[in-house]
Scaffold this motif. Sequence first.
Motif, mmCIF file in Angstrom:
data_model
loop_
_atom_site.group_PDB
_atom_site.id
_atom_site.type_symbol
_atom_site.label_atom_id
_atom_site.label_comp_id
_atom_site.label_asym_id
_atom_site.label_seq_id
_atom_site.Cartn_x
_atom_site.Cartn_y
_atom_site.Cartn_z
ATOM 1 N N ASP A 80 137.827 2.670 59.460
ATOM 2 C CA ASP A 80 136.509 2.154 58.893
ATOM 3 C C ASP A 80 135.799 1.537 60.225
ATOM 4 O O ASP A 80 136.312 1.645 61.199
ATOM 5 C CB ASP A 80 136.770 0.841 58.022
ATOM 6 N N PRO A 92 128.668 -1.022 58.983
ATOM 7 C CA PRO A 92 127.418 -0.312 58.463
ATOM 8 C C PRO A 92 126.177 -0.128 59.254
ATOM 9 O O PRO A 92 126.026 -1.181 59.945
ATOM 10 C CB PRO A 92 127.335 -1.012 57.127
ATOM 11 N N VAL A 103 132.834 -0.047 56.301
ATOM 12 C CA VAL A 103 132.552 1.434 55.567
ATOM 13 C C VAL A 103 133.738 2.294 55.846
ATOM 14 O O VAL A 103 133.904 2.439 57.241
ATOM 15 C CB VAL A 103 131.275 1.905 55.681
ATOM 16 N N SER A 136 134.226 5.619 42.489
ATOM 17 C CA SER A 136 133.240 4.925 42.800
ATOM 18 C C SER A 136 132.725 4.176 41.823
ATOM 19 O O SER A 136 132.460 4.505 40.951
ATOM 20 C CB SER A 136 131.875 5.607 43.290
ATOM 21 N N TYR A 166 136.975 -1.227 50.983
ATOM 22 C CA TYR A 166 135.760 -2.083 51.668
ATOM 23 C C TYR A 166 134.524 -2.017 50.832
ATOM 24 O O TYR A 166 134.728 -1.975 49.727
ATOM 25 C CB TYR A 166 135.891 -1.643 53.048
ATOM 26 N N GLU A 167 133.628 -1.796 51.611
ATOM 27 C CA GLU A 167 132.052 -1.674 50.889
ATOM 28 C C GLU A 167 131.733 -0.338 50.297
ATOM 29 O O GLU A 167 131.050 -0.229 49.689
ATOM 30 C CB GLU A 167 131.048 -1.837 51.837
ATOM 31 N N ASP A 204 131.330 6.149 53.419
ATOM 32 C CA ASP A 204 130.119 6.777 54.007
ATOM 33 C C ASP A 204 129.415 7.635 53.046
ATOM 34 O O ASP A 204 130.074 8.763 52.596
ATOM 35 C CB ASP A 204 130.430 7.653 55.458
ATOM 36 N N GLU A 205 128.105 7.758 53.062
ATOM 37 C CA GLU A 205 127.460 8.473 51.841
ATOM 38 C C GLU A 205 127.560 9.963 52.158
ATOM 39 O O GLU A 205 127.233 10.772 51.275
ATOM 40 C CB GLU A 205 125.867 8.036 51.572
#
Length: 274
Positions: A50, A53, A61, A95, A122-123, A126-127
Motif C-alpha cells: 500500500d 493517495p 491505497v 468494491s 484500506y481506502e 488504485d483505480e
Amino acid sequence: MKADIVTIFPDFFRGPLDYGITRRAQELGLATIQVHDLREFTHDRHRTVDDRPFGGGEGMVLKPEPLFECLESFDLASRDERLARRVRQSVILLSAQGQPFTQKVATELASLDRIVLVCGRYEGVDERVTDHLADRELSIGDYVLSGGEMAAVVIVEAVMRLLPGAVGNEASTQQESFTVDTKVKGPGGADSTCGSNGLLDYPHYTRPAEFRGIAVPDALMSGNHEEIRRWRRQRALEKTLRNRPDLLEGAALSEEDNKFLAAVVKERMERGRS
Ligand code: SAH
C-alpha cells in the motif's frame, strides 16, 4: 470451476471455505479454491502493498504493481478476450462501488470456468486496477466493509452451491428466494410450481407438528398438493410484498397471484383506515 482469491490476509480464509457445500464442492472435485498472498508479489524488504493517495487525504491505497504481477502469474486469457466473452473467465474486484451481487450474477458466475476475486483493503485499490485489470466490480451490499475478504467468501459460497452436483438435491437451489427459473416459461411458472420465480422463498416447517402450543399451518398437514402449493405461493407473495416489494416487478406472476396480491393490499388499506 477454479476460484482464485487475492488478498493481503490469506489466513482469513482458513475456516470459512472449509464447511458445508463449499467444502463438498471441493471434495467432489467440482471446484478448486486457491488463496494467493498479495505480499508474495512485492519486491521490497517490507513487502509493501500500500501507499499514500495522490492528491492527499485519509488512509492508504493498495498499489497497482503487486496486483498486476499477481494476476499475470495466473495465466488467464487477456482482458479483451474475457470482456468479449471468448473465454469463461472473470476477474472481479470486490468494491463498495461495484454493481450489486445478486442471485442472477451468482448464476452467471457459476457457468464460468474460472473466477478471480481481488480483495481490496484500506481506502481501496488504485483505480488502474479497476480500469485495466478487473473485468467488473461487485458489491455485496450498500455498506462499507474494511476489506473484500468477507465479500469474497459470500460470492464463493453463493456460486459454489449452484455448481451442478454441489447440493445433494438440485431442485432445492431452483426453488429458493430470488431464483428465476428460466426453464419454466411465462406465468405458467407461477402456477406450475411453488418455486420462487423471483419471489422470496415460502416458509418452511419441520417436526414437531406442535411446538410450545404453536402448530404448523393446517394447509401443510392436509396432504392436498394443490392446497399446499397455493398456501406456499400465497405466503411467498405476502412476504415479498412485506419485505421486498421491489422484487414483485420482476417476478413471473399469474392472474391468480395478482388477484391475491390485490386482495392483500386492499385488506391492508382497510385495516389502516379502521
Ligand atoms: N473507500 C471505499 C471503501 C474502501 S473499504 C469507498 O468508500 O467506497 C476497503 C475494501 O473493502 C474495498 O476496496 C473493497 O474491496 C472492500 N469492500 C468494502 N465494502 C464492500 C462491499 N460492500 N462489497 C464488496 N467489497 C467491499
